[in-house]
Each structure stands twice: as structure tokens, then as C-alpha cells.
Design a protein around this motif. Structure first.
Motif, PDB file in Angstrom:
ATOM      1  N   LYS A 105       0.840  -1.194  -0.085  1.00 39.55           N
ATOM      2  CA  LYS A 105      -0.017   0.034  -0.040  1.00 39.55           C
ATOM      3  C   LYS A 105       0.988   1.201  -0.100  1.00 39.55           C
ATOM      4  CE  LYS A 105      -4.570   1.003   0.256  1.00 39.55           C
ATOM      5  NZ  LYS A 105      -5.797  -0.122  -0.119  1.00 39.55           N
ATOM      6  N   ALA A 220     -16.359   3.598  -4.467  1.00 48.07           N
ATOM      7  CA  ALA A 220     -17.016   2.037  -3.937  1.00 48.07           C
ATOM      8  C   ALA A 220     -18.378   2.488  -3.700  1.00 48.07           C
ATOM      9  CB  ALA A 220     -16.241   1.783  -2.818  1.00 48.07           C
ATOM     10  N   SER A 239     -23.964   8.914   2.848  1.00 49.27           N
ATOM     11  CA  SER A 239     -23.445   9.998   3.232  1.00 49.27           C
ATOM     12  C   SER A 239     -22.049  10.194   2.462  1.00 49.27           C
ATOM     13  CB  SER A 239     -22.828   9.841   4.682  1.00 49.27           C
ATOM     14  OG  SER A 239     -22.024   8.716   4.926  1.00 49.27           O
ATOM     15  N   ASN A 317     -12.091  -0.349   3.645  1.00 52.15           N
ATOM     16  CA  ASN A 317     -10.948  -1.062   4.428  1.00 52.15           C
ATOM     17  C   ASN A 317     -10.970  -0.761   6.116  1.00 52.15           C
ATOM     18  OD1 ASN A 317      -9.550  -2.547   2.408  1.00 52.15           O
ATOM     19  ND2 ASN A 317      -9.110  -0.749   1.529  1.00 52.15           N
TER      20      ASN A 317
HETATM   21  N1  LIG Z   1     -11.060   2.134  -5.081  1.00 57.24           N
HETATM   22  C1  LIG Z   1     -10.727   0.850  -4.807  1.00 57.24           C
HETATM   23  O1  LIG Z   1     -10.550   0.206  -5.963  1.00 57.24           O
HETATM   24  C2  LIG Z   1     -10.843   0.245  -3.568  1.00 57.24           C
HETATM   25  C3  LIG Z   1     -11.174   0.914  -2.321  1.00 57.24           C
HETATM   26  N2  LIG Z   1     -11.290   0.341  -0.971  1.00 57.24           N
HETATM   27  C4  LIG Z   1     -11.554   1.122  -0.019  1.00 57.24           C
HETATM   28  O2  LIG Z   1     -13.007   1.702  -0.213  1.00 57.24           O
HETATM   29  C5  LIG Z   1     -13.032   2.932   0.787  1.00 57.24           C
HETATM   30  C6  LIG Z   1     -13.559   4.106  -0.021  1.00 57.24           C
HETATM   31  O3  LIG Z   1     -12.396   4.036  -1.278  1.00 57.24           O
HETATM   32  P1  LIG Z   1     -12.659   4.884  -2.556  1.00 57.24           P
HETATM   33  O4  LIG Z   1     -14.315   4.745  -3.024  1.00 57.24           O
HETATM   34  O5  LIG Z   1     -11.918   4.335  -3.679  1.00 57.24           O
HETATM   35  O6  LIG Z   1     -12.211   6.259  -2.188  1.00 57.24           O
HETATM   36  P2  LIG Z   1     -13.096   7.644  -2.978  1.00 57.24           P
HETATM   37  O7  LIG Z   1     -11.891   8.542  -2.547  1.00 57.24           O
HETATM   38  O8  LIG Z   1     -13.455   7.652  -4.302  1.00 57.24           O
HETATM   39  O9  LIG Z   1     -14.288   8.149  -1.875  1.00 57.24           O
HETATM   40  C7  LIG Z   1     -14.175   8.136  -0.611  1.00 57.24           C
HETATM   41  C8  LIG Z   1     -15.430   8.874  -0.237  1.00 57.24           C
HETATM   42  O10 LIG Z   1     -15.700   8.756   1.452  1.00 57.24           O
HETATM   43  C9  LIG Z   1     -16.406   9.827   1.663  1.00 57.24           C
HETATM   44  N3  LIG Z   1     -15.930  10.360   3.074  1.00 57.24           N
HETATM   45  C10 LIG Z   1     -14.674  10.665   3.402  1.00 57.24           C
HETATM   46  N4  LIG Z   1     -14.657  11.094   4.699  1.00 57.24           N
HETATM   47  C11 LIG Z   1     -16.068  10.736   5.233  1.00 57.24           C
HETATM   48  C12 LIG Z   1     -16.794  10.711   6.300  1.00 57.24           C
HETATM   49  N5  LIG Z   1     -16.412  11.195   7.473  1.00 57.24           N
HETATM   50  N6  LIG Z   1     -17.917  10.286   6.162  1.00 57.24           N
HETATM   51  C13 LIG Z   1     -18.749  10.005   5.070  1.00 57.24           C
HETATM   52  N7  LIG Z   1     -17.943   9.864   3.929  1.00 57.24           N
HETATM   53  C14 LIG Z   1     -16.742  10.373   3.951  1.00 57.24           C
HETATM   54  C15 LIG Z   1     -15.866  10.855   0.666  1.00 57.24           C
HETATM   55  O11 LIG Z   1     -16.335  12.109   0.386  1.00 57.24           O
HETATM   56  C16 LIG Z   1     -15.757  10.329  -0.818  1.00 57.24           C
HETATM   57  O12 LIG Z   1     -17.313  10.266  -1.199  1.00 57.24           O
HETATM   58  C17 LIG Z   1     -11.732   3.025   1.390  1.00 57.24           C
HETATM   59  O13 LIG Z   1     -11.561   2.363   2.728  1.00 57.24           O
HETATM   60  C18 LIG Z   1     -10.805   2.189   0.330  1.00 57.24           C
HETATM   61  O14 LIG Z   1      -9.688   1.787   1.090  1.00 57.24           O
HETATM   62  C19 LIG Z   1     -11.240  -1.155  -0.860  1.00 57.24           C
HETATM   63  C20 LIG Z   1     -10.710  -1.797  -2.182  1.00 57.24           C
HETATM   64  C21 LIG Z   1     -10.486  -1.205  -3.407  1.00 57.24           C
END
Ligand SMILES: NC(=O)C1=CN([C@@H]2O[C@H](COP(=O)(O)OP(=O)(O)OC[C@H]3O[C@@H](n4cnc5c(N)ncnc54)[C@H](O)[C@@H]3O)[C@@H](O)[C@H]2O)C=CC1
Ligand SMILES: O=C(O)CCC(=O)C(=O)O
Length: 420
Positions: A105, A220, A239, A317
Motif C-alpha cells: 500500500k 466504492a 453520506s 478497508n
Molecule cells: N477504489 C478501490 O478500488 C478500493 C477502495 N477500497 C476502500 O473503499 C473505501 C473508499 O474508497 P474509494 O471509494 O476508492 O475512495 P474515494 O476517494 O473514491 O471516495 C471516498 C468517499 O468517502 C467519503 N468520505 C470521506 N470521509 C467521510 C466521512 N467522514 N463520512 C462519510 N463519507 C466520507 C468522501 O466524501 C468520498 O465520497 C476506502 O476504505 C478504500 O480503501 C477498497 C478496495 C478497493
């Protein structure tokens, strides 16, 4: 557990899973520490001519099963400890899915929303300049994570190619299609979770038209809302980092995605029966399935007892602290654990890497069919193990992964163990 840091909490999962296997002590010794974590201060030129520096890391946690694999996160609160924990989880996630990878990572401590597009590109390129010797198609293969996307991966792949003097698309996955990306990587994280829920609906006791609350509305969260709604489920709350919205009759994911693109889902409040909701109340919404899709530790001792859903799909995660996990276990709420539930992303990243190495690109139906097969195969194996041994799905997923990691560590022999 209180006061324990996130990495030590993650290691507790390892110790816990080890109790169910007859393991050599060497296996635990190898998995208890990251193999290498590189820390660099990146310096970039800002648009106004000034220079600014950002702390950055890449952790290769364990490469027993293959090159290390895992995303790069841009986040203002990133730390070395968080990166190592995420890399530990990647090690187990790749083993859960039987991918020929170890876990890695990376992160940069930055709020990318404060950078212009050109500054973001310079930062992405600076990351690769700093870590070019750490990564490689056979060594360590980054991908997108929080606040990074295919555009960032494209710049990074381009920078790596200039350093190497030749294209090397298999060094990074989640790239734009024009640079060797795979069809289906964009929604793969959510789609993997969606296939899992669809396959297990009856066993989870979920209705065929479930009410769903989604915490976090990025890659996601947006795709899971869309896929579940297309299947007849109702998205009752969403949210993002700025707030939350609620509508018992259902929120149209397409309008939520439009609102998010323009700023935040909170803009939907006041339209079509949708009301504003305090972020902290999202977990307490009346629903059948809760999908945390934001960041670590968002469900904890203080809010776990407020959850009304009967099942939780961990697309983020580490969204549950160990205390929250114990509360949900006591309350009989089933948790589909992150190392299985969000593994669709890395699985399609693996497909992208395979396609890059073959120079042959698959149609979308092949990507979807292979992803579905993999999610259902490992989901069934973990479900069976949980039932046979009386374990939660999380414990069963760790036992399942640890058995694979242990046989790889043992197969390498002692030489690999002591010299690596
Ligand atoms: N993108 C991927 O391929 C993968 C992502 N993940 C995990 O999924 C999760 C989300 O990742 P992504 O969707 O890729 O990120 P992203 O950057 O596309 O979206 C993150 C989202 O979380 C929101 N957010 C941030 N703080 C927040 C809070 N306090 N309350 C509510 N929403 C909040 C943001 O506004 C944004 O909408 C992370 O834990 C990441 O590690 C896991 C596997 C693969
Ligand atoms: O697609 C990948 O290689 C890794 C995605 C990731 O960082 C994750 O699953 O947490």
C-alpha cells in the motif's frame, strides 16, 4: 483494546486466526512485521512558483505469494502506521482471493482537493520518481485508493515508462483504458461486493428488495448504490465527507451521483422527499443492509449499538473497530468482512495485470464472469468454514487466508524466511 493503535489491532486478527490452525511459529513471525516501508518527502513546484513538500510512503508488507499489490491513497491524515495496516490487510485480501500477490500500500499526506490539476499531476509524477525502484511489474504494483483515480494512475504509469525508457503498463492497475486499463476495473470494488450479496442474499436473511444505507460516496459507494438499485434494492440513506441525506422511499443513485459530482450529496436535501441527516446518524438509519464505503474506524464502540441493519457489507478497508465487531457479533448482525467484501477491486486489477502481460484485452462480459466466479467461490468457502467451525465470517476469512499464506511460507523453505 482501547488505546491500541490500528496496526496492533490488525495484528490481533492474525493471532486470533492462528488459534484455528496448526501453524509453525515462523509463519507468525514472518507475518507480524512489514517487510519494508519506504518513506520519502516529495517536493513539488506549486502553480504560484513556490515549493511545497509532502510526506509519502510505500509499504511492501509481504511478498511470499507474489509481487506486492495495493493502492495509493492521497489523504491529509495518512500516516506510516495506516499504510502498514492497509498493506497487512492487502496481504490477507490477496490470499483470500487466491491471487498470486502479496500485500502492499502507499500514501501521500495531502488533501488533493486543495491542489490544481497540474499540481496533482506533478505530485503523482513525483511519487513515481521517488518510488521507481520500489515498484515494478514483478515487484510491487500500485492501484487507486481513496482520493486517487484512473487519471492519477495514468500519470503514474506514464512517469514510470519515461523512467524505464519503455512502456510498462503492468506496473500499475486501474489505468485509463487508453493506457492499457481493463474494462470493468472502474466499478470492480463495488461489483465484487454486489455479487457477494446477491449470492448470499438468502443465507444472510436479506429481503430481495432490501433497504440500503451507504456511508461514503466515492468510487466504492457510488457504484454499490447504482448496482443495488438496478437490482431492485432501495437506497434509503447516503453520506459523504460533508454530510448525509435520508429518504425512506429511496434515493435515485443517478441524482446522488450528479449531486456528488457538483460537490456533495447534501445538495439533494429538500428535493423528492429527501431530508438532511447528521453524518453520525447514518449508521442508525432503519435499513436491512449497511454499507460502510468511506474510511477506517467509522463504526466503533460509540455507534455500533445504534445499527439497525441485519447485515453489513464492508466495502471500506477496516471500517469497524474490534470493539464494534464484538458488539455486532453479540447482536447477531452479520458482517461481510473487508478482505472478502471489497476484494473485487484487486481481483480485476489482477485481470488488468494479466491482460497487460498478455497484450490481449478481454471483453467486459469475461471480466464480469470471472469476477463473479471468484467472489462466489471464495464467499462459499468462507461461509462453509464459518458454519463448520462456528466462526464469524471475518474470523473464517482470516483463517482461510492464513492457511494459504502459511503453506506458501512453508513451501519457500527456511532459506527464504531467514534471508528475506
Ligand atoms: N477504489 C478501490 O478500488 C478500493 C477502495 N477500497 C476502500 O473503499 C473505501 C473508499 O474508497 P474509494 O471509494 O476508492 O475512495 P474515494 O476517494 O473514491 O471516495 C471516498 C468517499 O468517502 C467519503 N468520505 C470521506 N470521509 C467521510 C466521512 N467522514 N463520512 C462519510 N463519507 C466520507 C468522501 O466524501 C468520498 O465520497 C476506502 O476504505 C478504500 O480503501 C477498497 C478496495 C478497493
Ligand atoms: O486494485 C488494487 O490493486 C488494490 C486496491 C486496494 O488498494 C484495496 O483493495 O484496498
Amino acid at each position: 483494546m482501547q488505546g491500541m493503535n490500528i496496526f496492533d489491532q490488525a495484528l490481533m486478527r492474525l493471532d486470533d486466526a492462528a488459534k484455528y490452525l496448526d501453524l509453525d511459529a515462523d509463519v507468525l513471525e514472518k507475518l507480524k512485521y512489514p517487510r519494508e516501508t519506504t518513506k520519502v518527502r516529495l517536493m513539488i513546484r506549486m502553480d504560484d512558483g513556490s515549493r511545497k513538500s509532502f510526506m509519502a510512503w510505500r509499504c511492501r508488507y509481504d511478498d511470499t505469494r507474489g509481487p506486492t499489490k495495493g493502492g495509493i491513497r492521497f489523504h491529509p491524515e495518512a500516516t506510516a502506521e495506516e499504510v502498514e495496516t492497509l498493506a497487512f490487510w492487502m496481504t490477507f485480501k490477496c490470499a483470500v482471493m487466491d491471487l498470486p500477490y502479496g500485500g502492499g500500500k502507499g500514501a501521500v499526506r495531502v488533501d488533493p482537493r486543495t491542489l490544481s490539476k497540474t499540481e496533482l499531476e506533478r505530485l503523482s509524477r513525483a511519487y513515481i520518481q521517488a518510488f521507481a525502484k520500489v515498484i515494478g511489474p514483478n515487484r510491487d504494483i500500485p492501484a487507486p485508493d481513496v482520493y486517487t483515480n484512473s487519471m492519477v494512475m495514468g500519470w503514474m504509469a506514464d512517469e514510470y515508462a519515461s523512467i524505464q525508457g519503455e512502456p510498462a503498463p503492468a506496473v500499475i492497475t486501474g489505468k485509463p483504458m487508453a493506457l492499457g486499463g481493463s474494462l470493468g476495473r472502474d466499478d470492480a470494488t463495488a461489483r465484487g461486493g454486489y455479487y457477494l450479496v446477491r449470492h448470499l442474499t438468502r443465507r444472510l436473511g436479506l429481503p430481495t428488495q432490501a433497504r440500503v444505507a451507504v456511508q461514503g460516496f466515492g468510487n466504492a459507494g457510488q457504484h454499490i448504490a447504482r448496482l443495488l438499485a438496478e437490482d431492485g434494492h432501495r437506497i434509503v440513506a447516503i453520506s459523504d465527507s460533508r454530510g448525509a441525506v435520508h429518504c425512506p422511499d429511496g434515493i435515485d443513485p443517478r441524482s446522488a451521483i450528479r449531486a456528488k459530482r457538483e460537490g456533495s450529496v447534501t445538495a439533494l436535501a429538500g428535493s423528492a422527499g429527501i431530508s438532511a441527516l447528521a453524518s453520525e446518524d447514518l449508521v442508525a438509519v432503519d435499513c436491512d443492509l449497511l454499507v460502510p464505503a468511506a474510511l477506517e474506524d467509522m463504526i466503533h464502540e460509540g455507534n455500533a449499538s445504534r445499527i439497525k441493519a441485519s447485515a453489513v457489507l464492508e466495502l471500506a478497508n477496516g471500517p469497524l473497530t474490534p470493539e464494534a465487531d464484538a458488539i455486532l457479533e453479540r447482536r447477531g448482525i452479520t458482517v461481510l468482512p473487508d478482505i472478502l467484501a471489497n476484494a473485487g477491486g484487486v481481483t480485476v486489477s489482477y485481470f488488468e495485470w494479466v491482460q497487460n502481460r498478455q497484450g490481449y484485452y478481454w471483453p467486459i462480459d469475461d471480466v464480469h464472469a470471472r469476477l463473479q466466479t471468484a467472489m462466489e467461490r471464495e464467499g462459499d468457502a468462507i461461509w462453509r468454514l464459518a458454519r463448520e467451525r462456528g466462526l464469524t465470517l471475518r474470523r473464517a476469512a482470516y483463517v482461510h487466508a492464513l492457511a494459504r499464506l502459511a503453506s506458501a511460507i512453508e513451501a519457500h523453505g527456511t532459506q527464504q524466511f531467514f534471508t528475506s
